[in-house]
Design a protein around this motif. Structure first.
Motif, short mmCIF file in Angstrom:
data_model
loop_
_atom_site.label_atom_id
_atom_site.label_comp_id
_atom_site.label_asym_id
_atom_site.label_seq_id
_atom_site.Cartn_x
_atom_site.Cartn_y
_atom_site.Cartn_z
N PHE A 53 0.96 0.39 7.13
CA PHE A 53 -0.08 1.17 6.47
C PHE A 53 -1.07 0.27 5.74
N ALA A 54 -0.60 -0.84 5.20
CA ALA A 54 -1.52 -1.81 4.61
C ALA A 54 -2.45 -2.37 5.69
N TYR A 55 -1.87 -2.72 6.83
CA TYR A 55 -2.70 -3.18 7.95
C TYR A 55 -3.69 -2.10 8.39
N LEU A 56 -3.21 -0.84 8.40
CA LEU A 56 -4.09 0.25 8.81
C LEU A 56 -5.28 0.36 7.87
N GLY A 57 -5.03 0.21 6.56
CA GLY A 57 -6.13 0.22 5.61
C GLY A 57 -7.13 -0.89 5.90
N ALA A 58 -6.63 -2.06 6.29
CA ALA A 58 -7.51 -3.20 6.60
C ALA A 58 -8.30 -2.94 7.88
N PHE A 59 -7.66 -2.39 8.91
CA PHE A 59 -8.36 -2.11 10.17
C PHE A 59 -9.41 -1.01 9.99
N LEU A 60 -9.06 0.02 9.22
CA LEU A 60 -10.03 1.08 8.97
C LEU A 60 -11.23 0.55 8.17
N ALA A 61 -10.95 -0.31 7.21
CA ALA A 61 -12.03 -0.89 6.40
C ALA A 61 -12.97 -1.72 7.26
N ASN A 93 -13.38 -1.17 10.45
CA ASN A 93 -13.77 -0.36 11.61
C ASN A 93 -13.50 -1.11 12.90
N GLY A 94 -12.37 -1.81 12.90
CA GLY A 94 -11.97 -2.63 14.03
C GLY A 94 -10.96 -3.66 13.57
N VAL A 95 -11.08 -4.86 14.08
CA VAL A 95 -10.11 -5.91 13.75
C VAL A 95 -10.63 -6.75 12.58
N PRO A 96 -9.89 -6.81 11.46
CA PRO A 96 -10.32 -7.66 10.35
C PRO A 96 -10.10 -9.13 10.67
N SER A 97 -10.65 -9.99 9.84
CA SER A 97 -10.51 -11.42 10.07
C SER A 97 -9.06 -11.85 9.88
N LEU A 142 4.11 3.39 14.81
CA LEU A 142 3.42 4.13 15.86
C LEU A 142 2.07 4.66 15.38
N LEU A 143 2.02 5.14 14.14
CA LEU A 143 0.74 5.62 13.62
C LEU A 143 -0.25 4.47 13.53
N PHE A 144 0.23 3.31 13.13
CA PHE A 144 -0.64 2.13 13.06
C PHE A 144 -1.13 1.74 14.46
N VAL A 145 -0.23 1.70 15.43
CA VAL A 145 -0.59 1.28 16.78
C VAL A 145 -1.64 2.20 17.38
N PHE A 146 -1.43 3.50 17.29
CA PHE A 146 -2.39 4.43 17.89
C PHE A 146 -3.72 4.43 17.14
N SER A 147 -3.67 4.19 15.84
CA SER A 147 -4.92 4.10 15.07
C SER A 147 -5.72 2.89 15.50
N VAL A 148 -5.04 1.76 15.68
CA VAL A 148 -5.73 0.53 16.09
C VAL A 148 -6.29 0.67 17.51
N LEU A 149 -5.50 1.29 18.39
CA LEU A 149 -5.99 1.51 19.75
C LEU A 149 -7.25 2.36 19.73
N ASP A 150 -7.25 3.36 18.85
CA ASP A 150 -8.43 4.22 18.73
C ASP A 150 -9.63 3.41 18.25
N LEU A 151 -9.43 2.58 17.21
CA LEU A 151 -10.54 1.79 16.65
C LEU A 151 -11.08 0.77 17.66
#
Length: 283
Positions: free
Chosen positions: A22-30, A32-36, A271-280
């Motif tokens: 979920f921390a990673y998800l916050g970073a990816f959402l922030a 809007n893709g892959v963070p540094s 799984l929620l993180f994986v599908f969220s990242v795939l979406d982004l």
């Protein structure tokens, strides 16, 4: 090396898996893709520092209670496998890791770090005076995606707040289920938990309610962030896993709490993180 192994076993280091996605998800959402890579590196260290400090401090504060509870009497501190001063040292080092990682992310992350530390410390005391201890734990973990968002962007937004509430209600819900196995001991010791105060059956009902709220908050994140169908597919899987969790544990059968608490919740966050990242990344 043996002491370190015992320490990591004591704090259940592998359970960092619950909050880290979920921390990673916050970073990816922030992003809007892959963070540094640099941001992910310091977010990872901050999470490791925060959780290690919180768990080791919890074991220190609760060591006398753990010694009286047959379920926890063999933990490292009550069993004498680690010394109190050793665990204090690990706790201080972990908080220093958290602070330095926040500093490397940005100044706002550093300035807000005391809020996270406050809830990490508070949680270990709350069961002594309130049944809302489960919500305090939920807030502690719910700060992870919000902190990661701030670490990436340097400012607040609605999406990480909603995601934090989703994590808070998810964590509080499964912590209520986990507390069911200590009801008699908690009542004897005068400790507070939702099952101990309201009864196991009502506790499971409250847990179910919290686990209805959690997916609603996740869906709200998707709406605010204009996510696509892959994100919502991940939320649907999360709903199925939460439903399965509540089918495994009943008021008169706690034998599958391990599967419900550890396995299913670990799968949910990943799984929620994986599908969220795939979406982004893809959509």
């Amino acid at each position: 090396m043996h002491k370190l192994k015992v320490f990591f076993e004591m704090i259940k280091f592998e359970h960092t898996l619950f909050a880290l996605p979920f921390a990673y998800l916050g970073a990816f959402l922030a992003s809007n893709g892959v963070p540094s890579g640099s941001k992910l590196f310091w977010i990872t260290l901050a999470m490791i520092g925060a959780r290690t400090a919180a768990m080791s401090l919890n074991r220190l504060i609760d060591r006398h209670i753990d010694a009286r509870n047959p379920r926890t009497a063999q933990r490292a501190l009550p069993a004498g496998q680690l010394k109190v001063n050793e665990v204090y040292l690990y706790t201080v080092l972990s908080f220093l890791l958290l602070g330095y990682s926040a500093y490397k992310l940005n100044l706002l992350a550093l300035w807000l770090m005391p809020i996270a530390v406050f809830f990490l410390v508070l949680y270990s005391y709350t069961k002594r005076f309130t049944w809302a201890c489960h919500l305090t734990l939920g807030i502690s973990l719910g700060l992870a995606p919000a902190g990661a968002w701030i670490g990436v962007t340097g400012h607040w937004a609605l999406a990480p707040i909603l995601l934090g509430f989703g994590v808070m209600t998810w964590v509080a819900g499964f912590d209520v289920v986990y507390a069911c196995q200590d009801v008699e001991f908690d009542r004897k010791e005068g400790l507070h938990s939702i099952p101990a105060i309201f009864g196991v059956q009502r506790g499971l009902e409250i847990s179910s309610f919290l686990h209805i709220l959690a997916p609603l908050f996740f869906i709200a994140v998707g709406v605010v962030m204009s996510m696509s169908w892959l994100f919502y597919f991940g939320v649907a899987i999360a709903i199925v896993l939460l439903f399965r969790q509540h089918r495994l544990v009943t008021a008169d059968d706690f034998s599958k709490i391990g599967v419900a608490f550890f396995d299913l919740n670990g799968y949910l966050s990943i799984l929620l993180f994986v599908f969220s990242v795939l979406d982004l990344v893809l959509l």
